[in-house]
Write an enzyme that holds these catalytic residues in place. Structure first.
Site, mmCIF file in Angstrom:
data_model
loop_
_atom_site.group_PDB
_atom_site.id
_atom_site.type_symbol
_atom_site.label_atom_id
_atom_site.label_comp_id
_atom_site.label_asym_id
_atom_site.label_seq_id
_atom_site.Cartn_x
_atom_site.Cartn_y
_atom_site.Cartn_z
ATOM 1 N N GLY A 1 98.162 108.439 41.368
ATOM 2 C CA GLY A 1 97.103 109.190 40.885
ATOM 3 C C GLY A 1 96.167 108.281 42.034
ATOM 4 N N CYS B 1 91.564 107.023 43.337
ATOM 5 C CA CYS B 1 90.575 108.125 43.596
ATOM 6 C C CYS B 1 91.053 107.991 41.509
ATOM 7 C CB CYS B 1 91.292 109.354 43.794
ATOM 8 S SG CYS B 1 90.300 110.584 43.242
ATOM 9 N N LYS C 1 83.116 108.976 37.609
ATOM 10 C CA LYS C 1 82.153 110.160 37.489
ATOM 11 C C LYS C 1 82.367 110.485 35.517
ATOM 12 C CE LYS C 1 81.912 110.368 41.213
ATOM 13 N NZ LYS C 1 82.475 109.208 41.479
ATOM 14 N N GLY D 1 75.192 95.496 48.507
ATOM 15 C CA GLY D 1 75.438 96.998 49.116
ATOM 16 C C GLY D 1 75.169 98.454 49.131
ATOM 17 N N ILE E 1 79.241 103.430 46.528
ATOM 18 C CA ILE E 1 79.650 102.669 45.318
ATOM 19 C C ILE E 1 78.384 102.324 44.828
ATOM 20 C CG2 ILE E 1 81.340 100.989 44.254
ATOM 21 C CD1 ILE E 1 82.935 101.626 46.824
ATOM 22 N N VAL F 1 73.227 88.370 52.122
ATOM 23 C CA VAL F 1 73.233 87.421 50.634
ATOM 24 C C VAL F 1 73.787 86.378 51.142
ATOM 25 C CG1 VAL F 1 74.717 87.277 48.972
ATOM 26 C CG2 VAL F 1 74.117 89.678 49.091
ATOM 27 N N ALA G 1 80.159 95.379 46.559
ATOM 28 C CA ALA G 1 80.363 96.999 47.284
ATOM 29 C C ALA G 1 80.350 96.858 48.716
ATOM 30 C CB ALA G 1 79.643 97.754 46.266
ATOM 31 N N HIS H 1 71.438 134.623 42.472
ATOM 32 C CA HIS H 1 70.074 134.862 41.600
ATOM 33 C C HIS H 1 70.612 134.627 40.216
ATOM 34 C CE1 HIS H 1 65.607 134.215 42.247
ATOM 35 N NE2 HIS H 1 66.071 135.063 41.072
HETATM 36 P P1 NAD Z 1 79.911 101.605 52.303
HETATM 37 O O1 NAD Z 1 80.715 101.576 53.686
HETATM 38 O O2 NAD Z 1 79.620 103.078 51.699
HETATM 39 O O3 NAD Z 1 78.652 101.153 52.216
HETATM 40 C C1 NAD Z 1 79.160 99.439 52.431
HETATM 41 C C2 NAD Z 1 77.467 98.674 51.887
HETATM 42 O O4 NAD Z 1 77.592 97.421 52.013
HETATM 43 C C3 NAD Z 1 77.284 99.137 53.793
HETATM 44 O O5 NAD Z 1 75.491 99.627 53.724
HETATM 45 C C4 NAD Z 1 77.293 98.152 54.320
HETATM 46 O O6 NAD Z 1 75.735 97.872 55.298
HETATM 47 C C5 NAD Z 1 76.648 96.812 53.256
HETATM 48 N N1 NAD Z 1 76.723 95.230 53.315
HETATM 49 C C6 NAD Z 1 78.144 95.512 54.500
HETATM 50 N N2 NAD Z 1 78.198 93.647 54.193
HETATM 51 C C7 NAD Z 1 77.114 93.646 53.293
HETATM 52 C C8 NAD Z 1 75.903 92.367 53.193
HETATM 53 N N3 NAD Z 1 77.077 90.666 53.732
HETATM 54 N N4 NAD Z 1 75.266 92.062 52.247
HETATM 55 C C9 NAD Z 1 74.668 93.556 51.955
HETATM 56 N N5 NAD Z 1 75.113 94.523 52.120
HETATM 57 C C10 NAD Z 1 76.729 94.551 52.785
HETATM 58 O O7 NAD Z 1 80.991 101.161 51.026
HETATM 59 P P2 NAD Z 1 81.478 101.279 49.770
HETATM 60 O O8 NAD Z 1 80.511 101.964 48.992
HETATM 61 O O9 NAD Z 1 81.677 99.625 48.910
HETATM 62 O O10 NAD Z 1 82.341 102.096 49.452
HETATM 63 C C11 NAD Z 1 83.983 101.975 50.082
HETATM 64 C C12 NAD Z 1 84.542 103.758 50.568
HETATM 65 O O11 NAD Z 1 84.659 104.198 48.952
HETATM 66 C C13 NAD Z 1 83.533 104.441 51.585
HETATM 67 O O12 NAD Z 1 83.675 104.919 52.764
HETATM 68 C C14 NAD Z 1 83.153 105.772 50.572
HETATM 69 O O13 NAD Z 1 82.647 107.517 51.656
HETATM 70 C C15 NAD Z 1 83.958 106.060 49.485
HETATM 71 N N6 NAD Z 1 83.939 106.117 48.433
HETATM 72 C C16 NAD Z 1 83.213 107.532 48.387
HETATM 73 C C17 NAD Z 1 82.541 107.927 47.588
HETATM 74 C C18 NAD Z 1 82.283 109.589 47.182
HETATM 75 O O14 NAD Z 1 82.671 110.060 48.045
HETATM 76 N N7 NAD Z 1 81.163 109.748 46.570
HETATM 77 C C19 NAD Z 1 81.912 107.113 45.581
HETATM 78 C C20 NAD Z 1 82.824 106.108 46.031
HETATM 79 C C21 NAD Z 1 83.852 105.816 47.336
#
Ligand code: NAD
Length: 451
Positions: free
Chosen positions: A36, A39, A48, A172, A176, A227, A254, A429
């Site tokens: 799995g 995800c 979710k 971040g 996520i 940070v 994240a 609709h």
């Molecule tokens: P992401 O790349 O979407 O976002 C990471 C964020 O952290 C960015 O905006 C970046 O600018 C920021 N960041 C990086 N370094 C930083 C710092 N030092 N200080 C502050 N901000 C900083 O990554 P994510 O949110 O960790 O997700 C990981 C992956 O998982 C993504 O590619 C995403 O597509 C996938 N994901 C998808 C879904 C969905 O489809 N709903 C849900 C969760 C995760």
């Protein structure tokens, strides 16, 4: 000798196993943890489950304006966690069933590529005519002082907490970060997001991202903030030359995910890869004959549904069928409350590519179903149409629940439907999906008035 050996039992790996098994191939699937992958076990599905619980709770509190009064509503974290686990376990069992059904042999252990046609699983060697690398990705961590403190967690640990945080700081503002920020804010925590860039969810259309920030008033955002350290007093960051500390009892890291390319024999076997991922062509082939890679380990489109499609492409190619991976119409959803989703080009991408586009916009509250269920809460449908071909090239939605309708946009973009053809489609609709057609009418009306 197996027809196919798959390294990793996440969505990319198990779907490849399923498809190959259905075609009659003998398949060996290696998984070192639990079938799995991220995800099912610690990503999309558990998140979710909890987000749904949080949304129900939030809707319950707001229900009075719709004429429904809940008294004494409260959120029971233990019950929500138990529901989440029940869902995860049922789905993992479902994957196990699919493996049995398609006569896939599952080997528990760590897989390493030994070379063309050869894989070891916990030291034992196996041979396969084809090999698929589907080892996924892991949370990236920030190398700042205090990153190893006990209150600092990744999304994996956050899904296992037994007490709600009062003050959550999210480092971040990506997908996520924003999903968890929305979840905990709905549950009453004070939530602050610290994002390095000047926007949240960087891949989103800029205008939609700005609107999304306004739609999440319970979350404090610090953009352009770097940070510096995580300390006893909280998270210290620098913004516009000034240092600031926000108190936190839980800190979510994240800052992205990294392809799992280490410790799987890539160097030794000569696979072309970088820290960003294994290099593949549109047929999911690596530089080694008979060795393919799918899903997050390719570093491209880190989404479960992209991994699924990549797996199908790899198996079709192995089976001698023509197929190729395309990334132009991959839909995505950010499951915040309200949800954001999109597919195709953003305005920024179109402009960078020098592509002339027509843009349509319509407020969600113009839609009857949306208004009935959300009031005049903010929401927007933004559509990009190629100025020359008239084909739909981008759809962006914000407001209410729109995750279930973005696939329609993906189908239209993938099929290169033009405005004229979309206007001939009958939408049900009242449904929020009508907003797509109405936005196109609105775009044309505005254009004709401005002409
Ligand atoms: P992401 O790349 O979407 O976002 C990471 C964020 O952290 C960015 O905006 C970046 O600018 C920021 N960041 C990086 N370094 C930083 C710092 N030092 N200080 C502050 N901000 C900083 O990554 P994510 O949110 O960790 O997700 C990981 C992956 O998982 C993504 O590619 C995403 O597509 C996938 N994901 C998808 C879904 C969905 O489809 N709903 C849900 C969760 C995760």
């Amino acid at each position: 000798m197996y027809d196919l050996i798959i390294m990793g039992g996440g969505p990319g790996g198990y779907l490849a196993a399923e498809r190959a098994g259905a075609l009659g191939m003998s398949v060996l699937l290696a998984e070192e943890r639990r079938l799995g992958g991220v995800c099912l076990n610690e990503g999309c599905i558990p998140t979710k489950s909890l987000l749904n619980a949080a949304k129900l709770y939030a809707h319950g509190r707001e229900a009075a304006r719709y004429g429904v009064i809940f008294e004494g509503a409260r959120f029971d974290l233990a019950a929500a966690m138990a529901w989440k686990q029940k869902t995860v376990d049922a789905l993992v069992k479902g994957v196990e069933y699919q493996m049995r059904r398609h006569k896939v042999e599952v080997a528990a252990g760590h897989a390493e590529l030994l070379g063309v046609g050869r894989v070891s699983i916990d030291g034992k060697e196996y041979e396969g005519r084809s090999i698929i690398i589907a080892t996924g990705s892991s949370s990236a961590t920030l190398r700042v002082p205090g990153a190893d403190r006990s209150e600092v967690v990744t999304s994996r640990e956050l899904l296992e907490i037994d007490r709600l945080p009062e003050r959550l700081v999210v480092i971040g503002g990506g997908v996520i970060g924003m999903e968890f920020a929305s979840l905990f804010s709905s549950l009453g925590a004070s939530v602050t997001v610290v994002e390095m860039l000047d926007t949240i969810v960087p891949f989103m259309d800029g205008e939609m991202a700005k609107l999304m920030m306004k739609s999440l008033p319970g979350i404090t955002l610090h953009l352009g903030a770097r940070v510096e350290a995580i300390e006893e007093g909280g998270v210290r960051f620098a913004k516009a030359g000034k240092s600031e500390t926000i108190p936190a009892d839980l800190v979510l890291m994240a800052v992205g995910r990294r392809a799992n390319v280490a410790g799987i024999g890539l160097e030794r076997s000569g696979v072309d890869f970088s820290p960003g991922g294994v290099r593949v062509n549109e047929r999911m082939e690596t530089n080694l004959p008979g060795v393919y890679a799918v899903g997050d380990v390719t570093g491209r489109s880190l989404l479960e549904h992209s991994a699924y499609r990549m797996a199908e492409v790899a198996v079709n190619v192995i089976a001698g069928h023509r197929d190729r991976m395309r990334y132009d119409a991959v839909p995505w959803v950010v499951y915040t409350s309200p949800e954001a989703s999109g597919c195709g080009l953003t305005e920024e991408q179109a402009s960078r590519a020098g592509r002339a586009v027509r843009i349509g916009r319509l407020q969600m509250r113009a839609n009857g179903r949306f208004l009935a269920e959300n009031g005049s809460a903010s929401g927007l449908c933004k559509i990009l149409v190629d100025a020359e071909s008239e084909a739909l090239v981008g759809v962006h939605l914000l407001g209410g629940l729109n995750s279930e309708m973005i696939y329609g946009a993906a189908a239209m973009i993938e099929s290169e439907l033009r405005v004229k053809e979309i206007k001939e489609i009958i939408f049900p609709h009242p449904s929020v999906s009508e907003i797509i057609k109405d936005t196109l009418w609105e775009m044309e009306l505005k254009e004709s008035r401005n002409a």
